[in-house]
Design an enzyme around this catalytic site. Structure first.
Site, PDB file in Angstrom:
ATOM      1  N   SER A   1       0.791  -1.232   0.000  1.00 33.57           N
ATOM      2  CA  SER A   1       0.000   0.000   0.000  1.00 33.57           C
ATOM      3  C   SER A   1       0.818   1.273   0.000  1.00 33.57           C
ATOM      4  CB  SER A   1      -0.945   0.008   1.200  1.00 33.57           C
ATOM      5  OG  SER A   1      -2.072  -0.779   0.924  1.00 33.57           O
TER       6      SER A   1
ATOM      7  N   PHE B   1     -16.576  -5.520   8.736  1.00 30.08           N
ATOM      8  CA  PHE B   1     -17.317  -4.608   9.594  1.00 30.08           C
ATOM      9  C   PHE B   1     -17.023  -4.886  11.069  1.00 30.08           C
ATOM     10  CE2 PHE B   1     -19.496  -4.658   5.570  1.00 30.08           C
ATOM     11  CZ  PHE B   1     -19.872  -3.338   5.384  1.00 30.08           C
TER      12      PHE B   1
ATOM     13  N   TYR C   1     -11.066   2.632   4.604  1.00 23.47           N
ATOM     14  CA  TYR C   1      -9.930   2.379   3.712  1.00 23.47           C
ATOM     15  C   TYR C   1     -10.337   1.389   2.626  1.00 23.47           C
ATOM     16  CZ  TYR C   1      -4.889   1.861   2.799  1.00 23.47           C
ATOM     17  OH  TYR C   1      -3.630   1.869   2.245  1.00 23.47           O
ATOM     18  N   SER C   2     -10.333   1.832   1.385  1.00 21.95           N
ATOM     19  CA  SER C   2     -10.771   1.001   0.267  1.00 21.95           C
ATOM     20  C   SER C   2      -9.736   1.013  -0.841  1.00 21.95           C
ATOM     21  CB  SER C   2     -12.112   1.497  -0.276  1.00 21.95           C
ATOM     22  OG  SER C   2     -12.464   0.816  -1.459  1.00 21.95           O
ATOM     23  N   ASN C   3      -9.235  -0.154  -1.198  1.00 22.23           N
ATOM     24  CA  ASN C   3      -8.273  -0.266  -2.298  1.00 22.23           C
ATOM     25  C   ASN C   3      -8.837   0.267  -3.602  1.00 22.23           C
ATOM     26  OD1 ASN C   3      -6.000  -1.651  -1.006  1.00 22.23           O
ATOM     27  ND2 ASN C   3      -7.445  -3.310  -0.716  1.00 22.23           N
TER      28      ASN C   3
ATOM     29  N   GLY D   1       3.062  -0.295   3.915  1.00 24.13           N
ATOM     30  CA  GLY D   1       2.269  -1.209   3.118  1.00 24.13           C
ATOM     31  C   GLY D   1       2.724  -2.644   3.266  1.00 24.13           C
TER      32      GLY D   1
END
Length: 397
Positions: free
Chosen positions: A95, A153, A201-203, A347
């Site tokens: 990341s 979640f 947080y979303s790729n 990352g």
């Protein structure tokens, strides 16, 4: 990878939806090698050794501060061998790629091709994005877009995406994903929240930014990265590999332990196709190149001052092990006795982890690579070891 690590969505290493490093506890720990223009740094040698003692296969560390530049390594380059990790070795940065993607996007903003608060739907009309999603939301992870590597979640509910761990990922580790395919998968799922209404947080945000950069520049992402960042800074050992599964030499091997039908197995994952992460985590680099890049970014060589200021504005809901998230990077306060803040974007990518830190002026930097082996619980010790390392380098403790 243990259930506890899966369940925390890889919070130990950068929360990218990618597998946290599993690790190895070697029978004979190698003494760190180091070079610092003849100057020894026993506190840094000890810090590297402690990561290996904690169970990681190997580590290479590079620090630049008022005392000069120091490099060192400990552990082994390959399980079963005795050679130490090369201090100029290549590794997958996971990341940390997101920071390069963010910088490249903000360079388009600096050129006036798009604004931070411009909706993206009109630039990529083929996807039918919510017209409220802006460039800033993608950079800051407030778009609400479903993470194509799965959503996790707080109540334990999991909505799966593409395989990124376990035997499913192992079976598909050389599979090629197209960026458009990842985005369409994300859009086929309900958003996590309304655009701008939360933080997660979303790729997928970085994959969309990749496509946006290509649209705005008229060039493939890797070409624009090379033109705007890699060549100007002479980062000859950094690349965006696309679907290439190779690794430039020299390098330390990385391993992935996983359970299959109730049995633990370990495989060498040095070679893997990183297209599943795309511009969210596919890049390869070295500690030297990461140092040069992050110092240049923070000292204003890649972005104008007003965009650096925007990049450092953090979201109040984004707190993690690495601080609070801004536009493509974290800002972290190390607490009492540590002057100022530090900036980072770490990352991981199955088997490898990367550390990239700098002071706001770019003058003091820490970059590192950590490789995994065949023990699954060392990653649990990572937060404590990282905290000690950061305080040693940035606080003089």
């Amino acid at each position: 990878m243990t259930k506890s690590l899966r369940g925390t969505k890889n919070r130990i290493f950068q929360r990218a939806g990618v597998t946290a490093l599993a690790a190895t506890l070697l029978a004979g720990v190698a003494v760190p090698t180091a070079s610092a223009a003849g100057r020894d740094r026993p506190e840094l040698r000890q810090a590297v050794r402690e990561f290996v003692d904690a169970g990681f296969a190997g580590m290479q560390l590079r620090v630049r501060d008022e005392r000069g530049e120091w490099t060192g390594s400990a552990g082994v380059r390959e399980l079963g061998g005795t050679a130490k990790p090369p201090t100029d070795g290549h590794f997958r940065v996971g990341s940390t790629t997101k920071n390069f993607t963010a910088t490249l996007t903000m360079q388009q903003v600096a050129d006036g091709k798009i604004g931070l608060d411009t909706p993206i739907a009109g630039f990529l009309p083929q996807f039918g994005f919510d017209k409220r999603i802006t460039v800033r939301m993608l950079l800051q992870h407030t778009s609400g877009l479903f993470n194509h590597t799965g959503e996790y979640f707080p109540d334990g509910t999991v909505v799966p995406g593409i395989p990124w761990s376990g035997p499913e990922w192992v079976a598909k580790r050389f599979h090629t994903y197209q960026p458009e395919e990842l985005v369409r998968l994300s859009l086929s799922k309900p958003p996590r929240f309304e655009p701008g209404a939360g933080w997660s947080y979303s790729n997928t945000n970085s994959v969309v930014l990749r496509l946006l950069v290509e649209k705005l520049s008229g060039r493939p992402f890797a070409d624009e990265l090379d033109r705007r960042i890699l060549r100007p800074l002479k980062l000859r050992d950094t690349l965006s590999p696309g679907s290439w599964s190779g690794m430039p030499k020299p390098y330390a091997h990385a391993y992935y332990p996983y359970q299959d039908a109730g049995q633990w197995k370990t495989i060498d994952v040095t070679h893997q196709n990183p297209s599943w992460a795309s511009a969210a985590g596919d890049m390869i680099s070295t500690t030297k190149d990461l140092q040069t890049y992050f110092s240049a970014l923070q000292s204003g060589k890649l972005l104008p001052a007003w965009l650096l200021t925007e990049m450092r504005k953090t979201h109040p809901l984004s707190e993690s092990l690495y601080g609070f998230y801004g536009l493509g990077q974290f800002t972290q306060d190390l607490g009492p006795g540590c002057p100022g803040t530090i900036l980072n974007h770490n990352g991981s990518n199955n088997g490898y982890a990367a550390l990239m830190y700098s002071t706001p002026d770019g003058g003091k930097t820490l970059t590192a690579s950590i490789t995994a082996g065949d023990v699954v619980d060392a990653a649990q010790k990572f937060p404590a070891e990282l905290n000690k390392l950061l305080k040693t380098v940035f606080c003089g403790k």
